[in-house]
Scaffold this motif. Structure first.
Motif, PDB file in Angstrom:
ATOM      1  N   TYR A  16      73.604 103.864  40.411  1.00 47.41           N
ATOM      2  CA  TYR A  16      72.204 104.579  40.243  1.00 47.41           C
ATOM      3  C   TYR A  16      71.353 103.341  39.851  1.00 47.41           C
ATOM      4  O   TYR A  16      70.112 103.316  40.278  1.00 47.41           O
ATOM      5  N   ALA A  17      71.803 102.588  38.889  1.00 49.60           N
ATOM      6  CA  ALA A  17      70.934 101.299  38.502  1.00 49.60           C
ATOM      7  C   ALA A  17      70.397 100.516  39.921  1.00 49.60           C
ATOM      8  O   ALA A  17      69.358  99.939  39.842  1.00 49.60           O
ATOM      9  N   ASN A  18      71.330 100.319  40.540  1.00 49.19           N
ATOM     10  CA  ASN A  18      71.014  99.495  41.792  1.00 49.19           C
ATOM     11  C   ASN A  18      70.185 100.173  42.787  1.00 49.19           C
ATOM     12  O   ASN A  18      69.379  99.470  43.294  1.00 49.19           O
ATOM     13  N   ARG A  19      70.318 101.335  42.955  1.00 44.90           N
ATOM     14  CA  ARG A  19      69.547 102.223  43.919  1.00 44.90           C
ATOM     15  C   ARG A  19      68.040 102.248  43.270  1.00 44.90           C
ATOM     16  O   ARG A  19      67.027 102.127  43.970  1.00 44.90           O
ATOM     17  N   ARG A  20      67.991 102.307  41.913  1.00 47.26           N
ATOM     18  CA  ARG A  20      66.623 102.283  41.405  1.00 47.26           C
ATOM     19  C   ARG A  20      66.226 100.826  40.972  1.00 47.26           C
ATOM     20  O   ARG A  20      64.945 100.600  40.649  1.00 47.26           O
ATOM     21  N   GLU A  21      66.685  99.988  41.525  1.00 48.99           N
ATOM     22  CA  GLU A  21      66.496  98.449  41.163  1.00 48.99           C
ATOM     23  C   GLU A  21      66.124  98.240  39.504  1.00 48.99           C
ATOM     24  O   GLU A  21      65.144  97.478  39.354  1.00 48.99           O
ATOM     25  N   ILE A  22      67.085  98.748  38.817  1.00 50.77           N
ATOM     26  CA  ILE A  22      66.813  98.520  37.388  1.00 50.77           C
ATOM     27  C   ILE A  22      67.579  97.126  37.164  1.00 50.77           C
ATOM     28  O   ILE A  22      68.475  96.960  37.322  1.00 50.77           O
ATOM     29  N   ASN A  24      72.681  91.490  33.801  1.00 50.79           N
ATOM     30  CA  ASN A  24      71.666  91.202  34.503  1.00 50.79           C
ATOM     31  C   ASN A  24      72.105  91.643  35.925  1.00 50.79           C
ATOM     32  O   ASN A  24      73.107  91.068  36.582  1.00 50.79           O
ATOM     33  N   MET A  25      71.372  92.416  36.324  1.00 51.05           N
ATOM     34  CA  MET A  25      71.767  93.238  37.666  1.00 51.05           C
ATOM     35  C   MET A  25      71.504  92.329  38.873  1.00 51.05           C
ATOM     36  O   MET A  25      72.224  92.412  39.881  1.00 51.05           O
TER      37      MET A  25
END
Length: 456
Positions: free
Chosen positions: A411-417, A437-438
């Motif tokens: 979810y975090a990756n798809r929304r580029e958080i 840090n993503m």
């Protein structure tokens, strides 16, 4: 059977990305409006039908969306009238309100109603949707936004000059280089109608002439003939169909052509003032073009007329327009209050910017930090931290469900958080947080203060 979902033709849904892009245009226009001294107002989505009808010409009146009276709206209608099956006669009996067609007529009504509260000259801007029962096509919708700026209570032509600058400032800020601001004056059109002997056909003449770029010279000629304008009159107006040269050369030609028309000469003088001063002050990225065929079909214009076209190579109708109206408030009882205004067509501007790939810098609003949810205790600990994040204005959210780690990280990756905060029993015991840090994949253990500093 479940009903198939759908929306009326000429309307649209907007995705989060599209809304973000539209808000970018709104905020740019709003910023320039306020730099130029305009104040915001809003008016209702619908008005009394009597406020709107008769203000836009026959074509405009046909495009106004009427609202049926509530309750049994046919009960009080005479049966004889119903039996005639004449919808035009029945409409006024069953519909007393209508969706607004534009923002200018409601603004005139607003000025008259609030005249004792307004400081004249009054400069207002308004960014709201309008509705027209038009045939949907590219760049033409039944529901769309207008962004208007108007000044009432002043006859000075400096405002006309400023509106050219305002158009230029907005389109330059949007990086929309090469727009053309077309300029004309209704007095010139009235003068031309006078010298060709068609003064009594002014409205028919201007409505037909305004369609030159859409239906060509032959189409305009045929429409004028159908409206009772003589062949001799049309022959005299033929030079306008191929009116070339610089703005100054066109003004000189008009000065000569309209020498016998007092009103026409006044229009030339007004245009010369605007053109001379715009040329002296300069423009950033737009072009000013004196277009004597520009008429705009709205009956209330009396002076300068504006229309803005997209850069060459972009197939789109006008993306802005407006003009001066010397006595629009007079229809509501307030005489001799001159006004002038312009409008930006947000929806068409959006399509032009999209076609030219000018939205690169517009990002979808998103959190900077996502707190992972491992369960009730962990979520409660994270929520206390979220309160501090939001006090600092840091966009952040807690994943709403206690789901598998992989699902939440996806979810975090798809929304580029960019940052994820992980809290388990160890973090709770030690009163700290694990920050990931993503972009780099690096992780570190932080206190709340350190977390706020790193993610701010």
């Amino acid at each position: 059977m479940a009903q198939k979902p759908g929306i009326p033709k000429g309307t649209r849904d907007f995705t989060p990305t599209e809304v973000a892009k539209r808000n970018y245009i709104f905020s740019t226009i709003k910023e320039i409006f306020e730099v130029y001294g305009f104040q915001p107002i809003e008016t209702p989505s619908f008005e009394n039908s009597s406020t709107l009808m008769g203000k836009y010409g026959d074509e405009g009146d046909r495009l106004i969306f009427k609202i049926l009276n509530s309750g049994d709206y046919l009960k009080k209608v005479d049966e004889g009238l119903l039996s005639e099956k004449d919808s035009l006669k029945v409409t006024s009996k069953i519909s007393e309100k209508a969706l607004r067609y534009d923002l200018t007529v409601p603004f005139a009504r607003y000025v008259v109603q609030h005249q004792n509260e307004i400081e004249f000259p009054f400069k207002r801007y308004q960014m709201q949707p309008v509705w027209r029962a038009d045939r949907p096509q590219k760049g033409r919708f039944r529901e769309f936004y207008q962004c208007d700026a108007d000044v009432v209570g002043s006859k000075g032509l400096w405002q006309e000059v400023e509106f050219v600058q305002l158009y230029d400032a907005v389109f330059s800020k949007l990086k929309l280089v090469g727009t053309t601001i077309k300029l004309n004056n209704r007095k010139i059109l009235a003068g031309i109608a006078e010298i060709i002997g068609a003064k009594d056909k002014l409205i028919d003449f201007t409505v037909a002439l305004d369609k030159l770029d859409k239906i060509g010279a032959e189409g305009v000629t045929n429409e004028m003939l159908s409206k009772g304008i003589s062949e001799d009159a049309i022959e005299k107006v033929q030079p306008l169909f191929n009116f070339n040269g610089s703005n100054q050369e066109k003004l000189n030609q008009l000065q000569e052509m309209l020498a016998e028309s007092e009103e026409g000469i006044k229009g030339v003088e007004d245009l010369r003032f605007i053109v001379d001063n715009v040329e002296a002050l300069g423009l950033q990225s737009a072009n000013l073009d004196l277009d004597v065929t520009l008429a705009r079909g709205l009956n209330y214009y009396t002076g300068a007329i504006y229309e803005v076209s997209a850069p060459k190579g972009v197939s789109m109708g006008s993306i802005g327009g407006g003009g001066r109206y010397d006595d629009l408030t007079g229809i509501f009882g307030l005489k001799d209050v001159s006004g002038v205004g312009i409008s930006f067509g947000l929806d068409r501007i959006y399509l032009v910017l999209d076609e030219l790939n000018l939205f690169d810098e517009v990002e979808l609003p998103k959190p900077r930090v996502l707190f992972i949810n491992f369960g009730e205790n962990e979520a409660s600990y994270c929520m206390k931290a979220l309160v501090e994040f939001r006090k600092k204005g840091i966009k952040s959210e807690l994943y709403p469900d206690s789901a598998k780690m992989k699902k939440q990280m996806n979810y975090a990756n798809r929304r580029e958080i960019p940052f994820v905060v992980i809290v388990g029993s160890t973090e709770i015991e030690n009163h700290n947080f694990t920050l990931k840090n993503m972009q780099t994949g690096d992780q570190q253990v932080c206190s709340l203060e350190e977390l706020l500093k790193i993610t701010a």
